[in-house]
Design a protein around this motif. Structure first.
Motif, PDB file in Angstrom:
ATOM      1  N   GLU A  10      -9.505   1.167 -13.438  1.00 33.00           N
ATOM      2  CA  GLU A  10      -9.340  -0.062 -12.698  1.00 33.00           C
ATOM      3  C   GLU A  10     -11.192  -0.672 -12.573  1.00 33.00           C
ATOM      4  O   GLU A  10     -11.769  -1.121 -12.553  1.00 33.00           O
ATOM      5  CB  GLU A  10      -8.982   0.487 -12.075  1.00 33.00           C
ATOM      6  CG  GLU A  10      -7.932  -0.038 -11.961  1.00 33.00           C
ATOM      7  CD  GLU A  10      -6.276   0.599 -11.176  1.00 33.00           C
ATOM      8  OE1 GLU A  10      -6.767   0.716  -9.761  1.00 33.00           O
ATOM      9  OE2 GLU A  10      -5.038   0.852 -11.055  1.00 33.00           O
ATOM     10  N   ILE A  11     -12.070   0.414 -12.051  1.00 33.71           N
ATOM     11  CA  ILE A  11     -13.338   0.295 -11.363  1.00 33.71           C
ATOM     12  C   ILE A  11     -14.281  -0.412 -12.488  1.00 33.71           C
ATOM     13  O   ILE A  11     -15.001  -1.642 -12.255  1.00 33.71           O
ATOM     14  CB  ILE A  11     -13.888   1.639 -10.603  1.00 33.71           C
ATOM     15  CG1 ILE A  11     -13.212   2.034  -9.714  1.00 33.71           C
ATOM     16  CG2 ILE A  11     -15.605   1.270 -10.290  1.00 33.71           C
ATOM     17  CD1 ILE A  11     -13.844   3.929  -9.201  1.00 33.71           C
ATOM     18  N   THR A  12     -14.212   0.174 -13.808  1.00 32.03           N
ATOM     19  CA  THR A  12     -15.040  -0.254 -14.446  1.00 32.03           C
ATOM     20  C   THR A  12     -14.768  -2.006 -15.484  1.00 32.03           C
ATOM     21  O   THR A  12     -15.534  -2.574 -15.452  1.00 32.03           O
ATOM     22  CB  THR A  12     -14.955   0.704 -16.001  1.00 32.03           C
ATOM     23  OG1 THR A  12     -13.450   1.124 -16.225  1.00 32.03           O
ATOM     24  CG2 THR A  12     -15.703   2.233 -15.423  1.00 32.03           C
ATOM     25  N   ALA A  13     -13.855  -1.738 -15.178  1.00 25.68           N
ATOM     26  CA  ALA A  13     -12.890  -3.205 -16.012  1.00 25.68           C
ATOM     27  C   ALA A  13     -13.546  -4.212 -14.860  1.00 25.68           C
ATOM     28  O   ALA A  13     -13.326  -5.066 -14.661  1.00 25.68           O
ATOM     29  CB  ALA A  13     -11.270  -3.462 -15.540  1.00 25.68           C
ATOM     30  N   HIS A  14     -13.452  -3.594 -13.803  1.00 25.24           N
ATOM     31  CA  HIS A  14     -13.627  -4.798 -13.173  1.00 25.24           C
ATOM     32  C   HIS A  14     -15.385  -5.288 -12.331  1.00 25.24           C
ATOM     33  O   HIS A  14     -15.685  -6.341 -12.188  1.00 25.24           O
ATOM     34  CB  HIS A  14     -13.585  -4.088 -11.724  1.00 25.24           C
ATOM     35  CG  HIS A  14     -13.871  -4.871 -10.191  1.00 25.24           C
ATOM     36  ND1 HIS A  14     -13.161  -6.540  -9.586  1.00 25.24           N
ATOM     37  CD2 HIS A  14     -15.173  -4.985  -9.342  1.00 25.24           C
ATOM     38  CE1 HIS A  14     -13.932  -6.630  -8.223  1.00 25.24           C
ATOM     39  NE2 HIS A  14     -15.156  -6.014  -8.250  1.00 25.24           N
ATOM     40  N   PHE A  15     -15.877  -4.803 -13.061  1.00 27.90           N
ATOM     41  CA  PHE A  15     -17.612  -4.496 -13.279  1.00 27.90           C
ATOM     42  C   PHE A  15     -17.671  -5.294 -14.609  1.00 27.90           C
ATOM     43  O   PHE A  15     -18.968  -5.601 -14.519  1.00 27.90           O
ATOM     44  CB  PHE A  15     -17.902  -4.114 -12.475  1.00 27.90           C
ATOM     45  CG  PHE A  15     -18.431  -3.460 -10.793  1.00 27.90           C
ATOM     46  CD1 PHE A  15     -19.258  -3.896 -10.577  1.00 27.90           C
ATOM     47  CD2 PHE A  15     -17.477  -2.817 -10.614  1.00 27.90           C
ATOM     48  CE1 PHE A  15     -19.468  -3.753  -8.724  1.00 27.90           C
ATOM     49  CE2 PHE A  15     -17.196  -2.325  -8.828  1.00 27.90           C
ATOM     50  CZ  PHE A  15     -18.390  -3.230  -8.201  1.00 27.90           C
ATOM     51  N   GLN A  16     -16.945  -5.097 -15.248  1.00 28.96           N
ATOM     52  CA  GLN A  16     -17.243  -5.279 -16.657  1.00 28.96           C
ATOM     53  C   GLN A  16     -18.272  -4.385 -18.225  1.00 28.96           C
ATOM     54  O   GLN A  16     -18.973  -4.661 -18.922  1.00 28.96           O
ATOM     55  CB  GLN A  16     -17.332  -6.475 -17.422  1.00 28.96           C
ATOM     56  CG  GLN A  16     -16.034  -7.641 -17.137  1.00 28.96           C
ATOM     57  CD  GLN A  16     -16.285  -9.330 -16.954  1.00 28.96           C
ATOM     58  OE1 GLN A  16     -17.921  -9.747 -16.696  1.00 28.96           O
ATOM     59  NE2 GLN A  16     -15.305  -9.813 -17.896  1.00 28.96           N
ATOM     60  N   THR A  17     -17.716  -3.070 -17.178  1.00 34.79           N
ATOM     61  CA  THR A  17     -18.862  -1.979 -17.287  1.00 34.79           C
ATOM     62  C   THR A  17     -17.807  -1.333 -18.615  1.00 34.79           C
ATOM     63  O   THR A  17     -16.641  -0.727 -18.545  1.00 34.79           O
ATOM     64  CB  THR A  17     -18.940  -0.871 -16.063  1.00 34.79           C
ATOM     65  OG1 THR A  17     -19.872  -1.730 -15.001  1.00 34.79           O
ATOM     66  CG2 THR A  17     -20.444  -0.143 -16.881  1.00 34.79           C
TER      67      THR A  17
ATOM     68  N   CYS B   2     -21.517   1.040 -11.282  1.00 35.18           N
ATOM     69  CA  CYS B   2     -21.292  -0.108 -11.717  1.00 35.18           C
ATOM     70  C   CYS B   2     -21.830  -0.528 -11.130  1.00 35.18           C
ATOM     71  O   CYS B   2     -21.852  -2.280 -10.856  1.00 35.18           O
ATOM     72  CB  CYS B   2     -19.372  -0.437 -11.603  1.00 35.18           C
ATOM     73  SG  CYS B   2     -19.387   1.079 -13.057  1.00 35.18           S
ATOM     74  N   THR B   3     -21.302  -0.949  -9.571  1.00 30.00           N
ATOM     75  CA  THR B   3     -22.011  -1.743  -8.227  1.00 30.00           C
ATOM     76  C   THR B   3     -23.293  -1.698  -9.089  1.00 30.00           C
ATOM     77  O   THR B   3     -24.571  -3.105  -8.198  1.00 30.00           O
ATOM     78  CB  THR B   3     -22.471  -0.992  -7.212  1.00 30.00           C
ATOM     79  OG1 THR B   3     -20.682  -0.978  -6.954  1.00 30.00           O
ATOM     80  CG2 THR B   3     -23.142  -2.003  -6.109  1.00 30.00           C
ATOM     81  N   SER B   4     -24.276  -1.069  -9.473  1.00 27.28           N
ATOM     82  CA  SER B   4     -26.076  -0.568  -9.004  1.00 27.28           C
ATOM     83  C   SER B   4     -26.140  -1.404 -10.805  1.00 27.28           C
ATOM     84  O   SER B   4     -27.582  -1.079 -11.040  1.00 27.28           O
ATOM     85  CB  SER B   4     -26.760   1.054  -8.952  1.00 27.28           C
ATOM     86  OG  SER B   4     -26.025   1.501  -8.128  1.00 27.28           O
ATOM     87  N   GLY B   5     -25.074  -1.786 -11.362  1.00 25.89           N
ATOM     88  CA  GLY B   5     -25.421  -2.537 -12.249  1.00 25.89           C
ATOM     89  C   GLY B   5     -25.726  -1.667 -14.235  1.00 25.89           C
ATOM     90  O   GLY B   5     -26.016  -1.736 -14.520  1.00 25.89           O
ATOM     91  N   ALA B   6     -25.098  -0.559 -13.820  1.00 27.93           N
ATOM     92  CA  ALA B   6     -24.727   0.034 -14.943  1.00 27.93           C
ATOM     93  C   ALA B   6     -23.560  -0.503 -16.641  1.00 27.93           C
ATOM     94  O   ALA B   6     -22.691  -1.029 -16.373  1.00 27.93           O
ATOM     95  CB  ALA B   6     -24.234   1.531 -14.558  1.00 27.93           C
ATOM     96  N   GLU B   7     -23.895  -0.892 -17.376  1.00 27.75           N
ATOM     97  CA  GLU B   7     -23.196  -1.136 -18.599  1.00 27.75           C
ATOM     98  C   GLU B   7     -22.118  -0.124 -18.576  1.00 27.75           C
ATOM     99  O   GLU B   7     -21.372  -0.550 -20.271  1.00 27.75           O
ATOM    100  CB  GLU B   7     -24.933  -2.039 -19.478  1.00 27.75           C
ATOM    101  CG  GLU B   7     -24.698  -2.489 -19.633  1.00 27.75           C
ATOM    102  CD  GLU B   7     -25.583  -2.996 -20.629  1.00 27.75           C
ATOM    103  OE1 GLU B   7     -25.416  -4.288 -21.757  1.00 27.75           O
ATOM    104  OE2 GLU B   7     -26.930  -3.277 -20.284  1.00 27.75           O
TER     105      GLU B   7
END
Length: 214
Positions: free
Chosen positions: A54-61, A26-31
């Protein structure tokens, strides 16, 4: 429903490692990331999926859950990916929210046609080449197989290439008419590869638009 062109399939020797790798992706830009954890109880997968959500929601992934469609509904994941020995997509579809996507795995033309009848949202055509990620593997399909299958199918349902794909393969895979790729190992080893994969995949967008307006 727009299916991202790059799917990261989670890897790890322990559940915690899967979550750490999802965070890195997610931090590296995975959609889109797929939580794929095998030989674990549904209860444990549910706990992991809640944390992954929780992790993916934070990054909108987007988050896809492999196999466990009831978990996918409970954590309101973006969808579920069903392998060939998992639940039938039609059964999962009745259970899931209407907005949740369903992906399925196929190894040949006949399996692709079956999945299309079951109204999946995307097909993962695998394996492109032999990999160490799975215990039991169907025969590798390769570029010639991708070309032949896509040519006959002529479907608007996205086809995602999967299985041992490297950066060097991307252009040739896209040239077959496949929409995108799913990657595990090459990304887990180096999460900077997400950016490189995305650049190669998006370079095909202008080309794709040309085809659309023919």
């Amino acid at each position: 429903m727009i299916i991202p062109k790059l799917h990261y399939i989670s890897q790890g020797n322990a559940p915690k490692e899967h979550l750490e790798n999802i965070q890195k992706a997610c931090t590296s830009g995975a959609e889109l990331v797929q939580l794929r954890i095998k030989n674990t109880s549904e209860k444990k997968v549910l706990k992991l999926a809640k944390e992954a959500r929780e992790i993916t929601a934070h990054f909108q992934t987007r988050l896809i859950i492999n196999d466990f469609y009831k978990v996918a509904k409970e954590v309101k994941a973006d969808g579920v990916h069903l392998g060939q020995t998992d639940t039938c997509p039609l059964i999962a579809r009745k259970y899931l929210y209407t907005w949740q996507m369903i992906g399925g795995t196929a190894n040949n033309l006949q399996e692709c046609e079956t999945l299309l009848k079951k109204e999946v949202d995307y097909i993962s055509l695998a394996p492109f080449r032999a990999t160490t990620t799975k215990d039991t593997l169907n025969p590798a399909i390769g570029l010639s197989g991708y070309n032949a299958i896509v040519d006959v199918l002529k479907t608007k349902t996205p086809i995602i290439g999967c299985g041992g794909i490297t950066l060097e393969d991307v252009k040739e895979i896209l040239d077959t008419g496949v929409s995108g790729i799913a990657v595990a190992e090459k990304i887990t080893r180096n999460f900077n590869n997400i950016r490189s994969f995305n650049l190669l995949l998006n370079a095909s967008l202008t080309q794709e638009q040309r085809h659309t307006f023919k």
